[in-house]
Design an enzyme around this catalytic site. Sequence first.
Site, PDB file in Angstrom:
ATOM      1  N   ASP A  90      84.206  61.729  68.929  1.00  0.00           N
ATOM      2  CA  ASP A  90      85.553  62.132  69.333  1.00  0.00           C
ATOM      3  C   ASP A  90      86.046  63.150  68.307  1.00  0.00           C
ATOM      4  O   ASP A  90      85.561  63.216  67.178  1.00  0.00           O
ATOM      5  CB  ASP A  90      86.481  60.916  69.437  1.00  0.00           C
ATOM      6  CG  ASP A  90      87.686  61.202  70.338  1.00  0.00           C
ATOM      7  OD1 ASP A  90      87.888  62.377  70.736  1.00  0.00           O
ATOM      8  OD2 ASP A  90      88.447  60.261  70.648  1.00  0.00           O
ATOM      9  N   ASP A 125      91.557  67.800  72.678  1.00  0.00           N
ATOM     10  CA  ASP A 125      92.540  67.672  73.754  1.00  0.00           C
ATOM     11  C   ASP A 125      93.824  67.053  73.202  1.00  0.00           C
ATOM     12  O   ASP A 125      93.820  66.481  72.114  1.00  0.00           O
ATOM     13  CB  ASP A 125      91.981  66.794  74.893  1.00  0.00           C
ATOM     14  CG  ASP A 125      91.582  65.408  74.395  1.00  0.00           C
ATOM     15  OD1 ASP A 125      90.965  65.314  73.316  1.00  0.00           O
ATOM     16  OD2 ASP A 125      91.900  64.413  75.066  1.00  0.00           O
ATOM     17  N   ALA A 193      94.366  59.388  77.275  1.00  0.00           N
ATOM     18  CA  ALA A 193      95.748  58.942  77.080  1.00  0.00           C
ATOM     19  C   ALA A 193      96.123  57.723  77.920  1.00  0.00           C
ATOM     20  O   ALA A 193      97.250  57.586  78.387  1.00  0.00           O
ATOM     21  CB  ALA A 193      96.718  60.087  77.347  1.00  0.00           C
ATOM     22  N   CYS A 276      81.054  29.929  75.126  1.00  0.00           N
ATOM     23  CA  CYS A 276      80.238  31.142  75.216  1.00  0.00           C
ATOM     24  C   CYS A 276      78.788  30.809  74.905  1.00  0.00           C
ATOM     25  O   CYS A 276      78.507  29.895  74.138  1.00  0.00           O
ATOM     26  CB  CYS A 276      80.774  32.169  74.229  1.00  0.00           C
ATOM     27  SG  CYS A 276      79.686  33.569  73.956  1.00  0.00           S
ATOM     28  N   CYS A 278      76.567  32.956  73.487  1.00  0.00           N
ATOM     29  CA  CYS A 278      75.945  33.824  72.477  1.00  0.00           C
ATOM     30  C   CYS A 278      75.475  33.026  71.267  1.00  0.00           C
ATOM     31  O   CYS A 278      75.856  31.865  71.066  1.00  0.00           O
ATOM     32  CB  CYS A 278      76.891  34.955  72.079  1.00  0.00           C
ATOM     33  SG  CYS A 278      77.994  34.584  70.713  1.00  0.00           S
ATOM     34  N   CYS A 281      78.153  31.471  68.935  1.00  0.00           N
ATOM     35  CA  CYS A 281      78.865  30.303  69.470  1.00  0.00           C
ATOM     36  C   CYS A 281      77.962  29.079  69.630  1.00  0.00           C
ATOM     37  O   CYS A 281      78.441  27.952  69.590  1.00  0.00           O
ATOM     38  CB  CYS A 281      79.519  30.662  70.792  1.00  0.00           C
ATOM     39  SG  CYS A 281      80.718  31.981  70.591  1.00  0.00           S
TER      40      CYS A 281
HETATM   41  N1  GUN Z   1      90.796  58.191  72.502  1.00  0.00           N
HETATM   42  C1  GUN Z   1      91.663  57.467  73.246  1.00  0.00           C
HETATM   43  N2  GUN Z   1      92.355  58.277  74.088  1.00  0.00           N
HETATM   44  C2  GUN Z   1      91.895  59.527  73.886  1.00  0.00           C
HETATM   45  C3  GUN Z   1      92.217  60.793  74.468  1.00  0.00           C
HETATM   46  O1  GUN Z   1      93.057  60.923  75.355  1.00  0.00           O
HETATM   47  N3  GUN Z   1      91.508  61.873  74.005  1.00  0.00           N
HETATM   48  C4  GUN Z   1      90.561  61.754  73.015  1.00  0.00           C
HETATM   49  N4  GUN Z   1      89.911  62.853  72.626  1.00  0.00           N
HETATM   50  N5  GUN Z   1      90.254  60.580  72.463  1.00  0.00           N
HETATM   51  C5  GUN Z   1      90.920  59.480  72.886  1.00  0.00           C
HETATM   52 ZN    ZN Z   2      79.961  33.787  71.669  1.00  0.00          ZN
END
Ligand code: GUN
Ligand code: ZN
Length: 484
Positions: A90, A125, A193, A276, A278, A281
Site C-alpha cells: 500500500d 489515492d 475508504a 475452535c 485450531c 485452541c
Molecule cells: N487501506 C484502507 N483503505 C484504503 C484506501 O482507500 N486506499 C488505500 N490505498 N489503502 C487503504
Molecule cells: Zn483457535
Amino acid sequence: MAIAFESLYSDCAGRCGKLTVGKKTIKTPALLPVINPHLQLVTPKEMQQMGVEALITNAYIFSQSNQFRARALEEGLHKVLDFDGVIMTDSGSFQLSVYGQVAITNTETLSFQRDIGSDIWVPLDIPTSPAADRETTERELAVTLQRLTEAKEVFGSDAPIAGPVQGGIFEDLREFSGLKVTELGFSFCAIGAVVPLMESYRYRDLVKVVMAAKRTISPSACVHLFGAGHPSMFALATAMGCDLFDSAAYALYAKDGRYLTAHGSYRIEELADLPCACSVCRSNTAEELRSAPDRERLLALHNLYVTLAEISRIRQAIVDGTLWELVDERCRGHPQLLSGYRALLGYAPVLAEHDRVSKRRFFYRGDESCRRTEVLRYQQQLARLRLGKSVLVVIDGKSTEGYDDTLFFRPPFGPYPAELRETFPIGPCELPEWDDAMVRQGCRGIRALADSHPGSRIVLSCSPVWAGFIRQELGDMETADDAV
Ligand code: GUN
Ligand code: ZN
C-alpha cells in the site's frame, strides 16, 4: 498483461478463481494478512506454512524506516520479509487518511514500490471519508483519478498497479469511479475508504457503495476490498463480487485481547472454553490462553487460523453453489450484518443475471430466502413454459383429469411441470413445513405464470389448509372447486 484474473466457479456475484501476478498465481477469494515490519506477531514464513499465498504491507512504512528502507531497496521486499508468495504494497494513503498528509508523491511511492520488488503496487489515492460532503468527495476523486492516469502514463499499461475506486458515500460517484478505473485499463480494482463504514457497522452503506462500484468495474477485473475486515463479513463481501481482502484484524484484535470467530468475537476474559479446532485452541484451555506469556501471539495465530478457514469455507460454498446460505448464516451474527444482507437481497434482480443455473442445493432459511436470486430467476423463467389452453396448478390439493397441462407447486418458487421435479432448484430444495412467506412467494410465481401466459386458463387446486391464504393472495384466480 502483468495482472490477470480468471474466474473458475461462480455463485451470486462471488467468484472462485485464480489471480496471476507476473509468474505467481494465487487462489481467490484470498486473504492478504497485513504485515507491519516493525511488529510481527506471526511471521510471513509462518503464514506461508498456514497456507497464506499473498500478503500486504505498507510501502510508506518501509520508505520512512531507517531500519528497513535501505535493506528493502538492496535486498528486495521478499528477502526482507522472508516470503516468496505475492506481496502487495500500500502507498501511504492510509496514513494520508489518518494524518492528513504524507511526505511522498504519487510517482515517488510507485517508483519505491517497484524498486523494492513489490508484486502489486498501489498509487497514492485519497480515501475520502464517508462523512465528506459531495463537493469534497468530487474534488478528492478528481485528484485520485488524475494520479491513476499518471500511474499508467509513467509506468506503462502493463505495470502491476491496482486501481483504487473512491467516491465516498455517493453511489453515482462510486459508479463513475469504477467506470474511469476500468477505462484506464486497470485489471485489478481496489474498493477504498470502506474501513470507517465497517468500523461503525454500516454494512448497509457498504453494500450500496460496493454494488455501485461493481456496476461499472469490468467483470474480468480482480476486486480487492481495502481494509476488510472481520471474517464474519467476508461471505457478504464475496457475494457482491469481492475477491481479495486485506485484514489486520487478526493482529489488532489480538492486541486488544479479542478472540475472533467467523460469526463474531469474544473478549478473552469472557471465554469459558475455546470453540475452535485450531492448534492453539486444542492445546490450551481458555485459562491457559488468558495467562500465557505469549498470549498476544497465540491469539493472533488463532485469529489468523479462523480467518483463513472462513476463506476456505467461502471457496467451498462457491464451488457447491451454497454461498447464499453461508451469507445468511453469517449475517445473522449481527443485526447490522443482517441489514447489509437484506440490502444485498434488494439487488437480487442484478445478481440474478449473473447467477449460475444449477447448484448443489437450496436450503430454505426463512423469509430472506424468498428474495434470493434463484427464486427470482426461476419465476422469470416460467414465461418460457409452453402451456395448453387449460392448466391445473396443484398447490396442495387433488390432481384431477381434464386439463391440457398439470403443474405442481413448490414454494417459494411456484408452479413446476413434472419434468423439472428433479432439477435445480425444485429437486434439491429443502424446506421445513410451509410458512406464509414461502407460500406467498410461490403465489407470485403462479401470478408470473398467469401473466406470461394470457392464452391459458389457470386453475388452482388446494386443500382446505391453505385455501384461505391462497384466496387472499390469488383471490381473482379460478380454483378447482369453482370449476366443478
Ligand atoms: N487501506 C484502507 N483503505 C484504503 C484506501 O482507500 N486506499 C488505500 N490505498 N489503502 C487503504
Ligand atoms: Zn483457535
